[in-house]
Motif scaffolding. Structure first.
Motif, mmCIF file in Angstrom:
data_model
loop_
_atom_site.group_PDB
_atom_site.id
_atom_site.type_symbol
_atom_site.label_atom_id
_atom_site.label_comp_id
_atom_site.label_asym_id
_atom_site.label_seq_id
_atom_site.Cartn_x
_atom_site.Cartn_y
_atom_site.Cartn_z
ATOM 1 N N LEU A 281 0.858 -1.185 0.000
ATOM 2 C CA LEU A 281 0.000 0.000 0.000
ATOM 3 C C LEU A 281 0.897 1.238 0.000
ATOM 4 C CD1 LEU A 281 -2.687 -1.098 2.620
ATOM 5 C CD2 LEU A 281 -2.922 -1.075 0.138
ATOM 6 N N THR A 282 1.000 1.876 -1.150
ATOM 7 C CA THR A 282 1.911 3.020 -1.291
ATOM 8 C C THR A 282 1.199 4.282 -1.780
ATOM 9 O OG1 THR A 282 2.489 2.399 -3.568
ATOM 10 C CG2 THR A 282 3.825 1.447 -1.786
ATOM 11 N N ALA A 283 -0.122 4.294 -1.696
ATOM 12 C CA ALA A 283 -0.890 5.401 -2.270
ATOM 13 C C ALA A 283 -0.509 6.742 -1.663
ATOM 14 C CB ALA A 283 -2.384 5.153 -2.090
ATOM 15 N N SER A 284 -0.377 6.805 -0.335
ATOM 16 C CA SER A 284 -0.100 8.095 0.294
ATOM 17 C C SER A 284 1.331 8.558 0.044
ATOM 18 C CB SER A 284 -0.390 8.041 1.795
ATOM 19 O OG SER A 284 0.411 7.077 2.445
ATOM 20 N N GLU A 285 2.289 7.613 -0.027
ATOM 21 C CA GLU A 285 3.665 7.985 -0.324
ATOM 22 C C GLU A 285 3.765 8.569 -1.737
ATOM 23 O OE1 GLU A 285 2.709 5.176 1.023
ATOM 24 O OE2 GLU A 285 4.109 4.487 2.579
ATOM 25 N N ARG A 286 3.065 7.949 -2.683
ATOM 26 C CA ARG A 286 3.064 8.456 -4.055
ATOM 27 C C ARG A 286 2.307 9.773 -4.149
ATOM 28 N NH1 ARG A 286 -0.006 5.280 -6.757
ATOM 29 N NH2 ARG A 286 -0.483 3.672 -5.214
ATOM 30 N N ALA A 287 1.209 9.886 -3.401
ATOM 31 C CA ALA A 287 0.396 11.100 -3.441
ATOM 32 C C ALA A 287 1.151 12.312 -2.916
ATOM 33 C CB ALA A 287 -0.889 10.899 -2.644
ATOM 34 N N LEU A 288 2.099 12.092 -2.004
ATOM 35 C CA LEU A 288 2.888 13.211 -1.484
ATOM 36 C C LEU A 288 3.574 13.946 -2.634
ATOM 37 C CD1 LEU A 288 3.982 14.726 0.993
ATOM 38 C CD2 LEU A 288 5.832 13.042 1.113
ATOM 39 N N SER A 289 4.117 13.204 -3.581
ATOM 40 C CA SER A 289 4.727 13.821 -4.765
ATOM 41 C C SER A 289 3.682 14.271 -5.771
ATOM 42 C CB SER A 289 5.675 12.832 -5.446
ATOM 43 O OG SER A 289 6.846 12.649 -4.701
ATOM 44 N N GLU A 290 2.698 13.435 -6.025
ATOM 45 C CA GLU A 290 1.737 13.723 -7.090
ATOM 46 C C GLU A 290 0.931 14.975 -6.805
ATOM 47 O OE1 GLU A 290 1.219 8.965 -8.166
ATOM 48 O OE2 GLU A 290 -0.267 10.011 -6.937
ATOM 49 N N ILE B 252 9.929 20.438 -1.411
ATOM 50 C CA ILE B 252 10.576 19.709 -0.328
ATOM 51 C C ILE B 252 9.534 18.771 0.254
ATOM 52 C CG2 ILE B 252 11.681 19.838 1.931
ATOM 53 C CD1 ILE B 252 12.781 22.574 1.171
ATOM 54 N N LEU B 253 9.782 17.478 0.172
ATOM 55 C CA LEU B 253 8.807 16.466 0.570
ATOM 56 C C LEU B 253 9.412 15.603 1.669
ATOM 57 C CD1 LEU B 253 7.785 15.447 -3.060
ATOM 58 C CD2 LEU B 253 6.700 17.170 -1.596
ATOM 59 N N ILE B 254 8.752 15.569 2.827
ATOM 60 C CA ILE B 254 9.288 14.882 3.999
ATOM 61 C C ILE B 254 8.414 13.681 4.343
ATOM 62 C CG2 ILE B 254 9.968 15.094 6.417
ATOM 63 C CD1 ILE B 254 11.602 16.846 4.529
ATOM 64 N N ASP B 255 9.025 12.501 4.330
ATOM 65 C CA ASP B 255 8.340 11.272 4.745
ATOM 66 C C ASP B 255 9.323 10.457 5.587
ATOM 67 O OD1 ASP B 255 6.885 9.016 5.134
ATOM 68 O OD2 ASP B 255 6.754 8.420 3.035
ATOM 69 N N VAL B 256 9.459 10.861 6.839
ATOM 70 C CA VAL B 256 10.426 10.243 7.745
ATOM 71 C C VAL B 256 9.738 9.666 8.976
ATOM 72 C CG1 VAL B 256 12.435 10.622 9.215
ATOM 73 C CG2 VAL B 256 12.330 11.711 6.957
ATOM 74 N N ASP B 257 8.995 10.522 9.683
ATOM 75 C CA ASP B 257 8.392 10.129 10.952
ATOM 76 C C ASP B 257 6.998 9.552 10.762
ATOM 77 O OD1 ASP B 257 10.549 10.983 12.635
ATOM 78 O OD2 ASP B 257 9.936 13.050 12.253
ATOM 79 N N HIS B 258 6.519 8.880 11.815
ATOM 80 C CA HIS B 258 5.144 8.394 11.794
ATOM 81 C C HIS B 258 4.168 9.571 11.744
ATOM 82 C CE1 HIS B 258 6.463 4.348 12.475
ATOM 83 N NE2 HIS B 258 6.971 4.616 13.659
ATOM 84 N N SER B 259 4.468 10.617 12.514
ATOM 85 C CA SER B 259 3.610 11.800 12.567
ATOM 86 C C SER B 259 4.419 12.925 13.207
ATOM 87 C CB SER B 259 2.350 11.519 13.394
ATOM 88 O OG SER B 259 2.661 11.479 14.778
ATOM 89 N N PRO B 260 3.901 14.154 13.186
ATOM 90 C CA PRO B 260 4.615 15.251 13.843
ATOM 91 C C PRO B 260 4.847 15.028 15.334
ATOM 92 C CG PRO B 260 2.999 16.128 12.329
ATOM 93 C CD PRO B 260 2.758 14.640 12.399
ATOM 94 N N ILE C 294 4.540 17.271 3.807
ATOM 95 C CA ILE C 294 4.912 16.365 4.896
ATOM 96 C C ILE C 294 3.896 15.246 4.999
ATOM 97 C CG2 ILE C 294 5.343 16.140 7.384
ATOM 98 C CD1 ILE C 294 5.436 19.596 5.975
ATOM 99 N N TRP C 295 4.394 14.006 5.121
ATOM 100 C CA TRP C 295 3.550 12.828 5.295
ATOM 101 C C TRP C 295 3.351 12.554 6.779
ATOM 102 C CZ3 TRP C 295 3.615 8.241 7.852
ATOM 103 C CH2 TRP C 295 2.762 7.215 7.410
ATOM 104 N N SER C 296 2.138 12.086 7.143
ATOM 105 C CA SER C 296 1.846 11.703 8.522
ATOM 106 C C SER C 296 0.760 10.636 8.527
ATOM 107 C CB SER C 296 1.367 12.922 9.331
ATOM 108 O OG SER C 296 0.878 12.540 10.609
ATOM 109 N N TYR C 297 0.838 9.704 9.465
ATOM 110 C CA TYR C 297 -0.242 8.723 9.571
ATOM 111 C C TYR C 297 -1.389 9.261 10.419
ATOM 112 C CZ TYR C 297 0.493 7.220 14.431
ATOM 113 O OH TYR C 297 0.562 7.183 15.803
ATOM 114 N N ALA C 298 -1.194 10.431 11.019
ATOM 115 C CA ALA C 298 -2.226 11.003 11.885
ATOM 116 C C ALA C 298 -2.442 12.479 11.556
ATOM 117 C CB ALA C 298 -1.835 10.859 13.353
ATOM 118 N N GLU C 299 -3.689 12.914 11.674
ATOM 119 C CA GLU C 299 -3.993 14.337 11.546
ATOM 120 C C GLU C 299 -3.510 15.030 12.807
ATOM 121 O OE1 GLU C 299 -7.779 17.149 10.229
ATOM 122 O OE2 GLU C 299 -8.125 15.174 11.100
#
Length: 231
Positions: free
Chosen positions: A49-58, A146-154, A186-191
């Motif tokens: 499941l990579t939809a959100s990782e790809r969407a960060l760029s798209e 600048i696209l950040i996908d490192v942490d689970h959330s802020p 920035i990517w996060s699994y939580a709002e």
């Protein structure tokens, strides 16, 4: 009945704990083989499941209408954010900063699904480093995205020093690395409401995009959150 495939590709100590790269056949989808990463025996990411990782760029590319774009990606992972950025002919360079040399090695050794494609990409540069420290320092160059996908959330960081980035002070430092009209994602699994407020303190425009998919591995619908900000 055949035994489902399961293989440990790498199991290595890192500065963040024990890192495992594994490949397995899904019990719910016989014949489907996925690559997964765990850290300290906790699930980190998957090629399934990579939809959100790809969407960060798209989504960032839809929001930025310029050409000859220079992209910085914080966190290599399995490479899906970088690959989505490189999918646009408007991107002339994509620099990835990855903290763990083991993750870079997996790509170079051909252990992850995107290895062949990314290793053959002339526009891609991968650097070992701390993207948060890089963004806190004076900018040697500027980026359109600048696209950040490192942490689970802020609020749930992989490293103890990462949290400063998510404050207004940290965001102001990072903002210096953006070219005119540039966009931070920035990517996060939580709002995260406190982080949203910090973004609005620093940037004129903030957009929050939920990405919802049905995860049939655990039979639940799950939502990741993408934060975008620009002036």
């Amino acid at each position: 009945m055949a035994t489902p495939q399961f293989e440990i590709l790498a199991y290595e100590p890192t500065e963040l704990g024990m890192l495992c790269l594994r490949r397995r056949e899904l019990l719910c989808e016989p014949g489907t083989v996925v690559t997964e990463v765990t850290l300290n025996h906790e699930f980190l990411m998957s090629s399934y499941l990579t939809a959100s990782e790809r969407a960060l760029s798209e989504i960032a590319l839809r929001m930025h209408t310029g050409s000859e774009l220079h992209v910085l990606v914080g966190g290599l992972g399995l490479g899906y954010t970088a690959r989505a950025a490189l999918g646009s002919p408007r991107v002339v360079s994509c620099e990835v900063i990855e903290f763990l040399p083991q993750v870079i090695g997996w790509l170079e050794q051909g252990l992850v699904p995107l290895s062949e494609e990314l290793n053959g990409e002339d526009r891609l540069q991968i650097t070992r480093g701390d993207v948060y420290q890089y963004l806190a320092d004076a900018p040697p160059r500027k980026y359109d995205l600048i696209l950040i996908d490192v942490d689970h959330s802020p609020e749930e960081n992989l490293g103890t020093a990462n949290g400063d980035f998510y404050t207004a002070k940290g965001l102001r430092l990072a903002k210096r690395h953006l070219a005119e009209g540039g966009l931070l994602g920035i990517w996060s699994y939580a709002e995260d409401s406190p982080f949203s407020e910090a973004l609005r303190t620093v940037f004129r425009e903030v957009h929050i995009e939920p990405v919802t998919v049905f995860n049939n591995l655990i039979d639940v619908e799950q939502t990741d959150w993408l934060f975008f900000a620009r002036d």
